[in-house]
Design a protein around this motif. Sequence first.
Motif, mmCIF file in Angstrom:
data_model
loop_
_atom_site.group_PDB
_atom_site.id
_atom_site.type_symbol
_atom_site.label_atom_id
_atom_site.label_comp_id
_atom_site.label_asym_id
_atom_site.label_seq_id
_atom_site.Cartn_x
_atom_site.Cartn_y
_atom_site.Cartn_z
ATOM 1 N N ASN A 68 -7.536 0.861 -2.592
ATOM 2 C CA ASN A 68 -7.182 2.035 -1.627
ATOM 3 C C ASN A 68 -8.168 3.201 -1.742
ATOM 4 O O ASN A 68 -8.509 3.571 -0.549
ATOM 5 C CB ASN A 68 -5.667 2.643 -2.212
ATOM 6 C CG ASN A 68 -5.223 3.495 -1.104
ATOM 7 O OD1 ASN A 68 -5.375 4.457 -0.991
ATOM 8 N ND2 ASN A 68 -4.105 2.841 -0.137
ATOM 9 N N SER B 218 -10.977 12.059 -2.142
ATOM 10 C CA SER B 218 -10.423 13.272 -2.337
ATOM 11 C C SER B 218 -11.549 14.592 -2.360
ATOM 12 O O SER B 218 -12.554 14.383 -2.797
ATOM 13 C CB SER B 218 -9.631 13.516 -3.841
ATOM 14 O OG SER B 218 -8.512 12.474 -3.633
ATOM 15 N N GLY C 222 -8.688 8.325 -5.342
ATOM 16 C CA GLY C 222 -8.501 8.235 -3.793
ATOM 17 C C GLY C 222 -10.075 8.906 -3.065
ATOM 18 O O GLY C 222 -10.727 9.592 -3.837
ATOM 19 N N TYR D 252 -6.798 14.923 0.825
ATOM 20 C CA TYR D 252 -6.891 13.725 0.247
ATOM 21 C C TYR D 252 -6.626 12.813 1.181
ATOM 22 O O TYR D 252 -5.652 12.983 2.232
ATOM 23 C CB TYR D 252 -6.447 13.592 -1.161
ATOM 24 C CG TYR D 252 -4.772 13.914 -1.168
ATOM 25 C CD1 TYR D 252 -3.816 12.927 -0.966
ATOM 26 C CD2 TYR D 252 -4.358 15.201 -1.454
ATOM 27 C CE1 TYR D 252 -2.391 13.301 -0.858
ATOM 28 C CE2 TYR D 252 -3.155 15.918 -1.417
ATOM 29 C CZ TYR D 252 -2.237 14.788 -1.192
ATOM 30 O OH TYR D 252 -0.676 15.139 -1.236
ATOM 31 N N GLY E 282 -10.613 4.216 1.631
ATOM 32 C CA GLY E 282 -10.713 5.836 1.844
ATOM 33 C C GLY E 282 -12.084 6.143 2.083
ATOM 34 O O GLY E 282 -12.568 6.826 3.110
ATOM 35 N N ARG F 104 1.045 -1.287 0.113
ATOM 36 C CA ARG F 104 -0.073 -0.011 -0.023
ATOM 37 C C ARG F 104 0.782 1.346 -0.014
ATOM 38 O O ARG F 104 0.649 2.121 -0.647
ATOM 39 C CB ARG F 104 -0.876 0.112 1.014
ATOM 40 C CG ARG F 104 -2.140 -0.972 1.132
ATOM 41 C CD ARG F 104 -2.942 -1.001 2.382
ATOM 42 N NE ARG F 104 -4.050 -1.514 2.529
ATOM 43 C CZ ARG F 104 -5.245 -1.248 2.015
ATOM 44 N NH1 ARG F 104 -5.555 -0.196 1.280
ATOM 45 N NH2 ARG F 104 -6.383 -2.060 1.754
ATOM 46 N N ARG F 105 2.255 1.281 0.782
ATOM 47 C CA ARG F 105 2.802 2.245 0.824
ATOM 48 C C ARG F 105 3.506 2.619 -0.514
ATOM 49 O O ARG F 105 3.893 3.725 -1.065
ATOM 50 C CB ARG F 105 3.801 2.144 1.919
ATOM 51 C CG ARG F 105 3.042 2.285 3.594
ATOM 52 C CD ARG F 105 4.073 2.427 4.527
ATOM 53 N NE ARG F 105 3.372 2.441 5.605
ATOM 54 C CZ ARG F 105 2.915 3.446 6.284
ATOM 55 N NH1 ARG F 105 2.946 4.671 5.605
ATOM 56 N NH2 ARG F 105 2.465 3.526 7.625
ATOM 57 N N ASN G 59 -3.286 8.620 6.459
ATOM 58 C CA ASN G 59 -2.623 9.739 6.221
ATOM 59 C C ASN G 59 -3.628 10.716 5.500
ATOM 60 O O ASN G 59 -4.021 10.481 4.376
ATOM 61 C CB ASN G 59 -1.232 9.826 5.203
ATOM 62 C CG ASN G 59 -0.587 11.027 5.268
ATOM 63 O OD1 ASN G 59 -0.818 11.846 4.362
ATOM 64 N ND2 ASN G 59 -0.281 11.731 6.380
ATOM 65 N N SER H 128 -5.001 8.690 2.385
ATOM 66 C CA SER H 128 -4.121 7.695 1.482
ATOM 67 C C SER H 128 -4.301 6.748 2.891
ATOM 68 O O SER H 128 -4.125 6.956 3.836
ATOM 69 C CB SER H 128 -2.536 8.023 1.359
ATOM 70 O OG SER H 128 -2.501 9.105 0.468
ATOM 71 N N ALA I 143 1.002 4.195 -2.697
ATOM 72 C CA ALA I 143 0.915 5.552 -2.793
ATOM 73 C C ALA I 143 2.128 6.377 -3.209
ATOM 74 O O ALA I 143 2.082 7.674 -3.701
ATOM 75 C CB ALA I 143 0.799 5.831 -1.249
ATOM 76 N N THR J 254 -3.737 14.403 3.922
ATOM 77 C CA THR J 254 -2.965 15.432 3.598
ATOM 78 C C THR J 254 -4.077 16.672 3.358
ATOM 79 O O THR J 254 -4.721 16.649 2.339
ATOM 80 C CB THR J 254 -2.281 15.158 2.410
ATOM 81 O OG1 THR J 254 -1.443 13.952 2.666
ATOM 82 C CG2 THR J 254 -1.235 16.347 1.854
ATOM 83 N N GLN K 284 -5.086 0.184 -6.597
ATOM 84 C CA GLN K 284 -5.439 1.829 -6.735
ATOM 85 C C GLN K 284 -6.813 1.823 -6.365
ATOM 86 O O GLN K 284 -6.955 2.654 -5.783
ATOM 87 C CB GLN K 284 -4.853 2.165 -8.095
ATOM 88 C CG GLN K 284 -5.115 3.498 -8.417
ATOM 89 C CD GLN K 284 -6.493 4.200 -8.814
ATOM 90 O OE1 GLN K 284 -7.422 3.451 -9.398
ATOM 91 N NE2 GLN K 284 -6.887 5.255 -8.249
#
Length: 314
Positions: free
Chosen positions: A151, A198, A196, A203, A155, A5-6, A244, A205, A9, A246, A148
């Motif tokens: 994920n 957003s 995602g 947004y 979210g 996953r990381r 996360n 992650s 991203a 952001t 993608q």
Amino acid sequence: MQKNRRMLAFGLGISVIFGGCSLGNDNTKSTETETAVSSGEEQKISINTKNFVRVQDYNGEGYALRNGEKTDKIAEDNREEIEVAVKKFFSEKFKTDVIVHNLVGAVNGVSVFVESVGEPHFHAIAIVPIDVKSKTVKTDGVWSQEGQVENALSGGLYAMAYEEEMNNLDNFVNQVITNYPVIGKNIEAVNNTASGHSTPHYYISIFDDVFDELNNLYLKNQNVSKEELRNTLDESKFNPDGVNVTLNFFMKEANTEPNEEAYDEIYNKIKTTDGLPRGSYALILNDNTINSKYGTNTNDNTINKNPLNQIMKE
């Protein structure tokens, strides 16, 4: 899976499917060369800084991927059948109805930007292969980059599980744009370029493996309750750095450098505000411009002081 996953991203941060890139820029020159990493190779990419526009004027028009000129036209000529195929793909594989917002030509295909209908709410990208020689759109071969859409779905489910806290986050954002000379992207720009969960101002992650369980709950039962989603997350006691958030703001006025004092005050308000969703928080403050071709602003003057995961909300 958490490592994957990381990596996903990170990968989406330096390249977009079929070679579109999110790159740094310097407004002092009309054209520059940047080095981007794609498929394990370094590539020199020329960036025309004339593509920079005021963020208020940007709706996603002009967003492009490298070497997509030919497929872009083929895709537009076959837009109706592409939309039908992509909607079928999301309905069958992810049990979700979507709205198609944007078609962007790429190498040997078209990237299709969609938004889910209702909850869970997210943006995602599907790819439809195109044979350039025969000008044939392969609607039976729709696919998505590994992880993608998953994920993005995670979210959206996270936002459902933390409904009250997400409302607090939205209220916090509204206070910021009211009290400081900053704004976010237009919603049209988000719809046409984002992936995602957003919004114009932030947004999300997802990195923690527990969200695979959330996705499975939804795929088995699209009427899964917000309470069940929340209970699953509460019982997992996932680490805050598994999510996360952001916050991404732009200066409101043209020809204005990012305001460091405003950044510091907003940053401290994030740290001291209670009731925000569990996770780690990052803050970015850009000037008033955005690169219309890439849908981002990563100029040298962008302020991003706090390293990932410095602000934690339990």
